[in-house]
Design an enzyme around this catalytic site. Sequence first.
Site, mmCIF file in Angstrom:
data_model
loop_
_atom_site.group_PDB
_atom_site.id
_atom_site.type_symbol
_atom_site.label_atom_id
_atom_site.label_comp_id
_atom_site.label_asym_id
_atom_site.label_seq_id
_atom_site.Cartn_x
_atom_site.Cartn_y
_atom_site.Cartn_z
ATOM 1 N N ARG A 215 -8.281 2.466 -70.163
ATOM 2 C CA ARG A 215 -9.589 2.944 -69.499
ATOM 3 C C ARG A 215 -9.191 3.520 -68.128
ATOM 4 O O ARG A 215 -10.049 3.921 -67.235
ATOM 5 C CB ARG A 215 -10.599 1.798 -69.674
ATOM 6 N N GLN B 5 7.591 -7.217 -74.007
ATOM 7 C CA GLN B 5 6.722 -7.125 -75.326
ATOM 8 C C GLN B 5 6.654 -6.068 -76.070
ATOM 9 O O GLN B 5 5.957 -5.161 -75.377
ATOM 10 C CB GLN B 5 5.413 -7.990 -74.892
ATOM 11 N N ARG C 228 5.835 10.949 -34.772
ATOM 12 C CA ARG C 228 6.677 10.710 -35.931
ATOM 13 C C ARG C 228 7.948 9.775 -35.795
ATOM 14 O O ARG C 228 8.136 9.606 -34.933
ATOM 15 C CB ARG C 228 7.175 12.270 -36.571
HETATM 16 C C1 UD1 Z 1 -8.760 -11.927 -71.974
HETATM 17 C C2 UD1 Z 1 -8.931 -13.628 -72.530
HETATM 18 C C3 UD1 Z 1 -10.388 -13.793 -72.412
HETATM 19 C C4 UD1 Z 1 -10.675 -13.863 -70.742
HETATM 20 C C5 UD1 Z 1 -10.105 -12.599 -70.015
HETATM 21 C C6 UD1 Z 1 -10.100 -12.331 -68.573
HETATM 22 C C7 UD1 Z 1 -7.367 -13.859 -74.397
HETATM 23 C C8 UD1 Z 1 -7.406 -13.694 -75.855
HETATM 24 N N1 UD1 Z 1 -8.780 -13.402 -73.926
HETATM 25 O O1 UD1 Z 1 -9.101 -11.203 -72.497
HETATM 26 O O2 UD1 Z 1 -10.513 -15.101 -72.643
HETATM 27 O O3 UD1 Z 1 -11.962 -13.977 -70.444
HETATM 28 O O4 UD1 Z 1 -8.789 -12.264 -70.423
HETATM 29 O O5 UD1 Z 1 -9.953 -11.335 -68.363
HETATM 30 O O6 UD1 Z 1 -6.387 -14.061 -73.857
HETATM 31 N N2 UD1 Z 1 -1.748 -8.411 -72.262
HETATM 32 C C9 UD1 Z 1 -0.334 -8.371 -72.495
HETATM 33 N N3 UD1 Z 1 -0.111 -8.217 -73.951
HETATM 34 C C10 UD1 Z 1 -1.051 -8.318 -74.739
HETATM 35 C C11 UD1 Z 1 -2.347 -8.469 -74.614
HETATM 36 C C12 UD1 Z 1 -2.645 -8.544 -73.235
HETATM 37 O O7 UD1 Z 1 0.740 -8.312 -71.697
HETATM 38 O O8 UD1 Z 1 -0.461 -8.176 -76.030
HETATM 39 C C13 UD1 Z 1 -1.965 -8.382 -71.001
HETATM 40 C C14 UD1 Z 1 -2.804 -7.289 -70.410
HETATM 41 O O9 UD1 Z 1 -2.041 -6.246 -69.873
HETATM 42 C C15 UD1 Z 1 -3.564 -7.963 -69.380
HETATM 43 C C16 UD1 Z 1 -3.953 -9.405 -69.732
HETATM 44 O O10 UD1 Z 1 -2.980 -9.519 -70.662
HETATM 45 O O11 UD1 Z 1 -3.054 -7.871 -67.920
HETATM 46 C C17 UD1 Z 1 -5.426 -9.544 -70.524
HETATM 47 O O12 UD1 Z 1 -5.414 -8.831 -71.773
HETATM 48 P P1 UD1 Z 1 -6.736 -8.134 -71.898
HETATM 49 O O13 UD1 Z 1 -6.295 -7.467 -73.158
HETATM 50 O O14 UD1 Z 1 -7.407 -7.327 -70.923
HETATM 51 O O15 UD1 Z 1 -7.597 -9.358 -72.294
HETATM 52 P P2 UD1 Z 1 -9.169 -9.708 -72.603
HETATM 53 O O16 UD1 Z 1 -9.378 -8.872 -73.873
HETATM 54 O O17 UD1 Z 1 -9.907 -9.071 -71.233
#
Ligand code: UD1
Length: 453
Positions: free
Chosen positions: A13, A71, A329
């Site tokens: 996004r 990952q 500068r």
């Molecule tokens: C997650 C939580 C949710 C919480 C929210 C807060 C889980 C399942 N859910 O949801 O309960 O309310 O954060 O913002 O944990 N990331 C990885 N690898 C992955 C997936 C995610 O590194 O495979 C990282 C993302 O880059 C991000 C963070 O983990 O920085 C959170 O991931 P995101 O997909 O935004 O989780 P939410 O669905 O928002």
Amino acid sequence: MNIVILAAGMGKRMRSALPKVLHPLAGRPLLAHVIDTARTLSPTRLVVVVGHGAEKVREAVGAPDVQFAVQEQQLGTGHAVQQALPLLVSSVPTLVLYGDVPLTRASTLKRLLDAAGTERYGVLTVAVDDPTGYGRIVRDAGGAVRKIVEQKDASEAERRITEINTGIVVSPTRTLEQWLASLKNDNAQGEFYLTDVVERAIEAGVEVVTAQPDAEWETLGVNSKVQLAELERIHQRNVAYALLDAGVTLADPARIDVRGTLECGADVTIDVNCVFEGRVTLGDNVSIGPNCVIRDASIGAGTRVDAYTHIEGGTAGANVVLGPYARLRPGAVLGDEAHVGNFVEVKNAVMGRGSKANHLTYIGDSDIGARVNVGAGTITCNYDGANKHRTVIGDDVFIGSDTQLVAPVRVGRGVTIAAGTTVWKDVGEGELVLNEKRQVSKTDYIRPTKKKV
Ligand code: UD1
Ligand code: CA
């Protein structure tokens, strides 16, 4: 303790080629803010889980105390933490942070760590007005946490819960390893949820505790440019209020941006729309006019920086007057009481005490003594197309307007340079230097006029 920072997501996004965690907040990558906060907790291990744009992320935040786990596929937050396990010390707890949640304060994390100790599982939670999209904290009648349920998996009743999972958790490490290995992805998103670890912990008889941040914004994450802009404003407001608390006068705390560190002495005044970058130090009684951009600079006590001045590296002594519309500068060093006025550029040059260049001048690669008056339109010709050369000017020199100093050249102390002189040979102490030119007046000249139609 170990700290694991999740930063593998792509951030669709954001609509950008730059990995999400590298988007800047206050001039630095989001992830750099999280790493800074993590460092204040002196972790045993600091591991960043990278995936999307892994190479760029490593390059941007790589440091001897930071390790990276890759990952390859983003299979969920639980799967992400699992990738870091081989790099962790299993005898101490593991704190999980998010690379896209930049404003969490160390004091909040300490509260969570204290609540959890070494044996309990801790979750940072917060009650919000609109919990849409977040994991909900499900508690039993006695108030104990039972599980975390994601928005997409939640029932109607669960969706009404306003206490949400910030995502920040701390767990004993050895058991976390077993719990993560047992996760299943049979949920609405087909992911291995870190949040499911809560139920594993409870099954294993481990107490689950929660802690809350001082402010809700500490737990806000960035998923879009809108959220990035909102967090930038929150951060800048915090910085501005800290300056006010320290006694700095700000014409408008909503119209200052600090992208780095700004140290101020007593009774500093800053007008509207100023941007400070890198390391900037302002001495006592400094006043900064409106619309100035100041980077990597040290400004001495009592100095006045007038409107629209641009400093990209430089040092000004005490009681200097800079601007309006001045430009310093890198390598510009102004002695006490120097004046650098409108449309004057100073680069890699020293101006001695009380020297003045008030109008339309370029001073580059120069050593200018004390009490030198640099007339309007003076140019140091420091560049021959290949090399830069120095101009050296002694104390008490008077430089007439529209002078060119062709470097390398030395002008002795007390010299007077007549207006419109090109100086390309060294000038001895106390001499008057001028180029012989004739002034010619013609009486038979007729100025062309436009033809009438
Ligand atoms: C997650 C939580 C949710 C919480 C929210 C807060 C889980 C399942 N859910 O949801 O309960 O309310 O954060 O913002 O944990 N990331 C990885 N690898 C992955 C997936 C995610 O590194 O495979 C990282 C993302 O880059 C991000 C963070 O983990 O920085 C959170 O991931 P995101 O997909 O935004 O989780 P939410 O669905 O928002
Ligand atoms: Ca998120």
